[in-house]
Motif scaffolding. Structure first.
Motif, short mmCIF file in Angstrom:
data_model
loop_
_atom_site.label_atom_id
_atom_site.label_comp_id
_atom_site.label_asym_id
_atom_site.label_seq_id
_atom_site.Cartn_x
_atom_site.Cartn_y
_atom_site.Cartn_z
N ASP A 1 -9.18 5.43 -3.58
CA ASP A 1 -9.45 4.71 -4.73
C ASP A 1 -10.75 5.52 -5.42
O ASP A 1 -10.94 5.73 -6.54
CB ASP A 1 -9.95 3.53 -4.63
CG ASP A 1 -8.56 2.70 -4.69
OD1 ASP A 1 -7.71 2.94 -5.60
OD2 ASP A 1 -8.31 1.79 -4.02
N TYR B 1 -5.01 0.93 -10.99
CA TYR B 1 -3.67 1.01 -9.86
C TYR B 1 -4.66 1.07 -8.76
O TYR B 1 -4.32 2.17 -8.15
CB TYR B 1 -2.73 2.00 -10.36
CG TYR B 1 -1.70 1.95 -9.60
CD1 TYR B 1 -0.56 0.97 -10.11
CD2 TYR B 1 -1.05 2.92 -8.73
CE1 TYR B 1 0.50 0.86 -9.51
CE2 TYR B 1 0.02 2.77 -7.91
CZ TYR B 1 0.80 1.84 -8.33
OH TYR B 1 2.09 1.78 -7.97
N ALA B 2 -5.30 0.10 -8.13
CA ALA B 2 -5.73 0.28 -6.81
C ALA B 2 -5.02 0.65 -5.61
O ALA B 2 -3.75 -0.11 -5.57
CB ALA B 2 -6.52 -0.82 -6.40
N LEU B 3 -5.40 1.67 -4.96
CA LEU B 3 -4.51 1.89 -3.73
C LEU B 3 -4.74 1.39 -2.46
O LEU B 3 -4.10 1.16 -1.50
CB LEU B 3 -4.58 3.50 -3.44
CG LEU B 3 -4.22 4.51 -4.64
CD1 LEU B 3 -4.81 6.05 -4.27
CD2 LEU B 3 -2.56 4.19 -4.85
N GLY B 4 -5.85 0.56 -2.43
CA GLY B 4 -6.30 -0.20 -1.27
C GLY B 4 -6.96 0.56 -0.34
O GLY B 4 -7.25 -0.17 0.86
N HIS C 1 0.80 -1.24 0.00
CA HIS C 1 -0.09 0.08 0.07
C HIS C 1 0.92 1.28 0.06
O HIS C 1 0.49 2.30 -0.86
CB HIS C 1 -1.02 -0.13 1.17
CG HIS C 1 -1.58 1.34 1.50
ND1 HIS C 1 -2.61 1.91 0.78
CD2 HIS C 1 -1.31 2.33 2.70
CE1 HIS C 1 -2.95 3.08 1.35
NE2 HIS C 1 -2.36 3.18 2.24
N LEU D 1 -2.48 5.25 -13.45
CA LEU D 1 -3.21 5.01 -12.39
C LEU D 1 -4.29 4.41 -12.71
O LEU D 1 -5.26 3.96 -12.31
CB LEU D 1 -3.50 6.40 -11.75
CG LEU D 1 -2.60 7.28 -11.23
CD1 LEU D 1 -3.19 8.35 -10.35
CD2 LEU D 1 -1.59 6.67 -10.08
N ARG E 1 2.56 1.86 -3.08
CA ARG E 1 1.34 2.46 -4.37
C ARG E 1 1.25 3.74 -4.25
O ARG E 1 0.96 4.82 -5.00
CB ARG E 1 0.33 1.57 -4.36
CG ARG E 1 0.45 0.20 -4.92
CD ARG E 1 -0.86 -0.67 -4.77
NE ARG E 1 -0.57 -1.81 -5.77
CZ ARG E 1 -1.26 -2.08 -6.86
NH1 ARG E 1 -2.05 -1.25 -7.20
NH2 ARG E 1 -1.01 -3.22 -7.24
N ARG F 1 -9.37 8.69 -6.83
CA ARG F 1 -8.60 8.22 -7.97
C ARG F 1 -9.34 7.97 -9.09
O ARG F 1 -9.02 8.64 -10.29
CB ARG F 1 -7.70 7.14 -7.58
CG ARG F 1 -6.93 6.61 -8.93
CD ARG F 1 -5.99 5.17 -8.46
NE ARG F 1 -7.15 4.25 -8.48
CZ ARG F 1 -7.63 3.71 -9.19
NH1 ARG F 1 -7.30 3.56 -10.35
NH2 ARG F 1 -8.61 2.51 -8.72
N GLU F 2 -10.57 7.41 -9.05
CA GLU F 2 -11.28 7.25 -10.14
C GLU F 2 -12.05 8.20 -10.64
O GLU F 2 -12.36 8.52 -11.81
CB GLU F 2 -12.32 6.09 -9.79
CG GLU F 2 -11.51 4.64 -9.49
CD GLU F 2 -12.70 3.62 -8.91
OE1 GLU F 2 -13.76 3.86 -8.46
OE2 GLU F 2 -12.34 2.49 -8.62
N THR G 1 1.82 7.02 -6.37
CA THR G 1 1.01 8.06 -6.81
C THR G 1 1.12 9.59 -6.40
O THR G 1 0.85 10.48 -7.26
CB THR G 1 -0.43 7.54 -6.37
OG1 THR G 1 -0.60 6.21 -6.71
CG2 THR G 1 -1.50 8.46 -6.84
N PRO H 1 -10.58 2.60 0.17
CA PRO H 1 -11.77 3.08 -0.56
C PRO H 1 -11.86 4.50 -0.97
O PRO H 1 -12.05 4.93 -1.83
CB PRO H 1 -12.81 2.50 0.37
CG PRO H 1 -12.22 1.41 1.13
CD PRO H 1 -10.84 1.70 1.33
#
Length: 299
Positions: A75, A67-70, A30, A64, A33, A78-79, A37, A72
């Motif tokens: 992420d 590229y899940a950051l783990g 984690h 990205l 990542r 990010r999305e 990022t 919620p």
């Protein structure tokens, strides 16, 4: 209790220890990542999407994605960011293209460089004697001699033309005159024959002369003085340049020897590492696979 049983008991991890170590490994992943990022996002701090920052935002969009950051909450942000970038990327790409090509044409004209477009997607142009490629999908540009890559630079018209000029200067600086090159190539050919146990006149792979050509370019006096550390790679594009020059100088025959360059045909061009592209002007040329030297016919 036997010694083996004692060792087995000692080796067995405590359940609490196992859970702690598993959590630690996940946190390390984690953290890596998140750190990566953070580094990407730092590049665009204070920079709105524009032609000047196109490659930075493109890098974020490509890096990205998936590229899940783990976490919620992170992420979700990010999305949302990727969705926002994607919604404006097509318009930004078009604007970047227009800005880039306007600058490229302006600077080329100022430097008396004629650009002959060979294709649109990707953009490829002939800028005698080099080929220029512009890749908006990857956000970079390339300078090639024929199909042989010389260098890759960022998406910047000035840097692309500077890279072309520097590459041309370096090729000319490293070039041997045609007579010297012919003799060095002949010696390299004989070196490959010796390595493969072949008789004179047999064909060898053209790219196999690259290594001995590196040695032939080093003066004999420096073989002992400097050793292998003094060897400079004889590049694929340099070999293509020299062979083109040899043709232009009508030097395929010299000192009773004839150079025969064998064209690559069919499936032999599939693996480009085994062949060499020799250009002839803009957009023309051919892949070659082998060479041999033979005795020139008596005059």
């Amino acid at each position: 209790m036997t010694q083996d049983a004692v060792e087995t008991t000692q080796d067995k991890k405590d359940p609490t220890q196992e859970l702690a170590e598993a959590l630690y490994q996940q946190l390390k992943t984690h953290a890596r990542r998140v750190k990566r990022t953070e580094k990407l996002l730092k590049q665009v701090q204070g920079k709105a999407p524009s032609p000047a920052t196109f490659t930075d935002w493109l890098d974020i969009a490509q890096s990205l994605e998936g590229y899940a950051l783990g976490v919620p909450e992170l992420d979700a942000q990010r999305e949302a960011l990727l969705k926002q970038i994607d919604s404006g990327m097509q318009k930004l790409r078009l604007k970047t293209r227009m800005t880039f090509f306007a600058e490229l044409e302006k600077r080329a004209a100022e430097s008396n460089i004629k650009l002959q477009k060979l294709s649109d997607t990707p953009y490829v142009a002939y800028a005698d004697p080099m080929t220029l490629e512009v890749d908006f999908d990857l956000g970079c540009t390339r300078v090639l001699y024929g199909h042989e890559l010389i260098c890759e630079v960022e998406l910047d018209a000035r840097k692309l033309l500077d890279a072309r000029e520097n590459a041309l200067k370096e090729i000319k600086k490293q070039a041997l005159d045609s007579e010297e090159f012919f003799n060095a190539l002949h010696a390299s050919y004989r070196t490959v024959l010796a390595a493969e146990g072949l008789p004179y006149g047999e064909r060898v792979d053209l790219v196999d002369v690259l290594m001995p050509m590196s040695m032939m370019r080093l003066s004999r006096a420096n073989w002992r003085k400097k050793g292998v550390d003094a060897l400079q790679p004889f590049t694929r594009h340099q070999l293509a340049w020299q062979l083109s020059q040899l043709r232009r100088d009508a030097m395929l025959e010299h000192d009773g020897k004839r150079l025969d360059i064998g064209a690559a045909t069919g499936g032999s061009t599939r693996d480009k590492r085994n062949v060499l592209y020799i250009p002839i002007g803009s957009g023309n040329g051919q892949y070659y696979r082998s060479i041999r030297f033979t005795a020139a016919p008596a005059a």
